[in-house]
Motif scaffolding. Structure first.
Motif, PDB file in Angstrom:
ATOM      1  N   ASN A  12      -4.033 -33.949  41.357  1.00 10.66           N
ATOM      2  CA  ASN A  12      -4.767 -33.722  40.117  1.00 10.66           C
ATOM      3  C   ASN A  12      -4.893 -35.044  39.384  1.00 10.66           C
ATOM      4  N   GLU A  13      -6.113 -35.411  39.011  1.00 12.10           N
ATOM      5  CA  GLU A  13      -6.343 -36.691  38.335  1.00 12.10           C
ATOM      6  C   GLU A  13      -5.658 -36.762  36.970  1.00 12.10           C
ATOM      7  N   ALA A  14      -5.226 -35.623  36.439  1.00 14.04           N
ATOM      8  CA  ALA A  14      -4.531 -35.594  35.151  1.00 14.04           C
ATOM      9  C   ALA A  14      -3.053 -35.963  35.279  1.00 14.04           C
ATOM     10  N   CYS A  15      -2.639 -36.383  36.469  1.00 17.27           N
ATOM     11  CA  CYS A  15      -1.233 -36.746  36.721  1.00 17.27           C
ATOM     12  C   CYS A  15      -1.127 -38.209  37.139  1.00 17.27           C
ATOM     13  N   PRO A  31      -7.777 -38.603  43.982  1.00 17.98           N
ATOM     14  CA  PRO A  31      -7.688 -37.834  42.746  1.00 17.98           C
ATOM     15  C   PRO A  31      -8.790 -36.779  42.684  1.00 17.98           C
ATOM     16  N   ARG A  33     -10.407 -33.318  40.229  1.00 20.46           N
ATOM     17  CA  ARG A  33     -10.383 -32.547  38.980  1.00 20.46           C
ATOM     18  C   ARG A  33      -9.810 -31.174  39.258  1.00 20.46           C
ATOM     19  N   HIS A  34      -8.934 -30.761  38.411  1.00 19.34           N
ATOM     20  CA  HIS A  34      -8.280 -29.455  38.546  1.00 19.34           C
ATOM     21  C   HIS A  34      -8.345 -28.790  37.174  1.00 19.34           C
ATOM     22  N   ARG A  35      -9.573 -28.523  36.756  1.00 21.75           N
ATOM     23  CA  ARG A  35      -9.843 -28.087  35.380  1.00 21.75           C
ATOM     24  C   ARG A  35      -9.292 -26.713  35.048  1.00 21.75           C
ATOM     25  N   ARG A  37      -6.590 -24.927  36.164  1.00 22.75           N
ATOM     26  CA  ARG A  37      -5.262 -24.586  36.673  1.00 22.75           C
ATOM     27  C   ARG A  37      -4.568 -23.544  35.824  1.00 22.75           C
ATOM     28  N   GLY A  43      -1.273 -24.546  42.025  1.00 23.84           N
ATOM     29  CA  GLY A  43      -1.793 -25.892  42.180  1.00 23.84           C
ATOM     30  C   GLY A  43      -2.828 -25.974  43.272  1.00 23.84           C
ATOM     31  N   LEU A  44      -3.145 -27.203  43.671  1.00 28.80           N
ATOM     32  CA  LEU A  44      -4.158 -27.420  44.707  1.00 28.80           C
ATOM     33  C   LEU A  44      -3.797 -26.699  46.004  1.00 28.80           C
TER      34      LEU A  44
END
Length: 63
Positions: A12-15, A31, A33-35, A37, A43-44
């Motif tokens: 996740n690019e937010a990590c 990376p 996007r995992h908008r 979640r 998770g992914l």
């Protein structure tokens, strides 16, 4: 995190801290996007699991 190969992972690019840690350990990080979640939970790796129901057979959606 989702492992794509022994040395490539999707994160996740937010990590950003996790991304930096993995890159320091020689992983190639993709990376993503995992908008949603919080909406879907998990998770992914959860999004990529096969779904098999009792009254059905597995299907190949990519073949």
């Amino acid at each position: 995190m989702l492992s794509l190969s022994p040395d490539t992972v999707m994160v996740n690019e937010a990590c950003p801290e996790l991304i930096r840690t993995l890159e320091k350990r020689s992983f190639t990080v993709v990376p993503g996007r995992h908008r949603h979640r919080r909406l879907f939970g998990g998770g992914l790796h959860c999004f990529t699991l096969d779904t098999v129901r009792e009254d059905s057979t597995p299907e190949d959606y990519f073949g």
